[in-house]
Write a protein that holds these residues in place. Structure first.
Motif, short mmCIF file in Angstrom:
data_model
loop_
_atom_site.label_atom_id
_atom_site.label_comp_id
_atom_site.label_asym_id
_atom_site.label_seq_id
_atom_site.Cartn_x
_atom_site.Cartn_y
_atom_site.Cartn_z
N TRP A 118 34.22 10.76 47.71
CA TRP A 118 33.51 9.84 48.60
C TRP A 118 32.02 10.11 48.51
O TRP A 118 31.59 11.27 48.45
N VAL A 119 31.24 9.04 48.50
CA VAL A 119 29.79 9.12 48.32
C VAL A 119 29.12 8.40 49.48
O VAL A 119 29.57 7.33 49.89
N VAL A 120 28.06 9.00 50.03
CA VAL A 120 27.28 8.33 51.08
C VAL A 120 25.98 7.84 50.47
O VAL A 120 25.38 8.51 49.62
N GLU A 121 25.59 6.63 50.86
CA GLU A 121 24.31 6.10 50.39
C GLU A 121 23.58 5.43 51.54
O GLU A 121 24.18 4.74 52.36
N ASP A 122 22.29 5.70 51.61
CA ASP A 122 21.44 5.08 52.62
C ASP A 122 21.09 3.68 52.12
O ASP A 122 20.83 3.47 50.94
N LEU A 123 21.10 2.71 53.03
CA LEU A 123 20.85 1.32 52.65
C LEU A 123 19.43 0.89 53.02
O LEU A 123 19.20 -0.24 53.44
N GLY A 124 18.46 1.79 52.85
CA GLY A 124 17.07 1.47 53.15
C GLY A 124 16.76 1.53 54.62
O GLY A 124 15.90 0.78 55.11
N SER A 125 17.42 2.41 55.35
CA SER A 125 17.20 2.51 56.79
C SER A 125 15.82 3.06 57.11
O SER A 125 15.19 3.72 56.29
N THR A 126 15.37 2.77 58.31
CA THR A 126 14.05 3.23 58.75
C THR A 126 14.03 4.73 59.00
O THR A 126 13.12 5.42 58.56
N ASN A 127 15.03 5.24 59.71
CA ASN A 127 15.04 6.65 60.12
C ASN A 127 15.83 7.56 59.20
O ASN A 127 15.89 8.76 59.41
N GLY A 128 16.46 7.02 58.19
CA GLY A 128 17.13 7.84 57.20
C GLY A 128 18.54 8.24 57.57
O GLY A 128 18.96 8.20 58.72
N THR A 129 19.26 8.65 56.55
CA THR A 129 20.62 9.18 56.66
C THR A 129 20.56 10.61 56.15
O THR A 129 19.92 10.87 55.14
N TYR A 130 21.22 11.52 56.85
CA TYR A 130 21.17 12.93 56.48
C TYR A 130 22.56 13.45 56.18
O TYR A 130 23.51 13.16 56.91
N LEU A 131 22.69 14.20 55.11
CA LEU A 131 23.92 14.89 54.75
C LEU A 131 23.64 16.37 54.93
O LEU A 131 22.83 16.94 54.17
N GLY A 132 24.24 16.97 55.93
CA GLY A 132 23.85 18.32 56.31
C GLY A 132 22.44 18.24 56.87
O GLY A 132 22.17 17.49 57.80
N ARG A 133 21.51 18.97 56.27
CA ARG A 133 20.11 18.90 56.71
C ARG A 133 19.22 18.15 55.73
O ARG A 133 18.03 18.01 55.95
#
Length: 159
Positions: A118-133
């Motif tokens: 499984w892969v996480v991807e940010d879709l251009g969000s303003t505040n970001g997506t974090y995996l761990g830190r």
């Protein structure tokens, strides 16, 4: 004003100040401990739910089933089965997981299967997506138990 009255007033004020400090520390400690509680296991009557956008997708065998578990935020304790379909996360009503959070974008992130993981991807969000830190800047594999943080919500991939 007599000196004894001033002294009593000073000590009374100090006592009230320390009571406030202890009450604030107790509240913060209680909030931190509440975040460390494990999510309840999904079972009969438990908080498990299949993603609504996975029409007719067959489930894998039970030993290979994976879950996306919400560990903090307004949906804490909810579990979403990963059936091989992409899971979108955001404020938009058509997201698989809708989170009402001012720090989340309408289409914030997505968790997708890729090459057996499984892969996480940010879709251009303003505040970001974090995996761990670490902030996610490109599609990143998600190890089991590592938190994905979106706004005030955290998610973990579990087997």
């Amino acid at each position: 004003m007599p000196e004894i009255v001033q002294t009593v007033a000073r000590f009374g004020f100090l006592v009230l100040l320390w009571l406030f400090v202890f009450a604030a520390a107790r509240t913060v400690t209680r909030d931190l401990m509440a975040q460390r509680r494990p999510a309840p296991a999904g079972g009969p009557g438990g908080p498990s739910q299949a993603p609504p956008t996975a029409p007719g997708g067959g489930q894998r065998p039970a030993q290979a089933a994976k879950w996306l578990v919400v560990t903090s935020g307004e949906l804490a304790g909810r579990q979403f089965v990963l059936t091989g379909q992409p899971i979108s996360i955001g404020r938009a009503p058509d997201s698989t997981i809708v989170i009402r959070d001012d720090f989340a974008s309408n289409r914030h992130a997505r968790v997708v299967p890729a090459e057996g993981q499984w892969v996480v991807e940010d879709l251009g969000s303003t505040n970001g997506t974090y995996l761990g830190r670490a902030r996610v800047s490109r599609p990143t594999p998600v190890p089991l138990g590592v938190p994905i943080r979106i706004g005030r919500s955290s998610f973990e991939l579990r087997a």
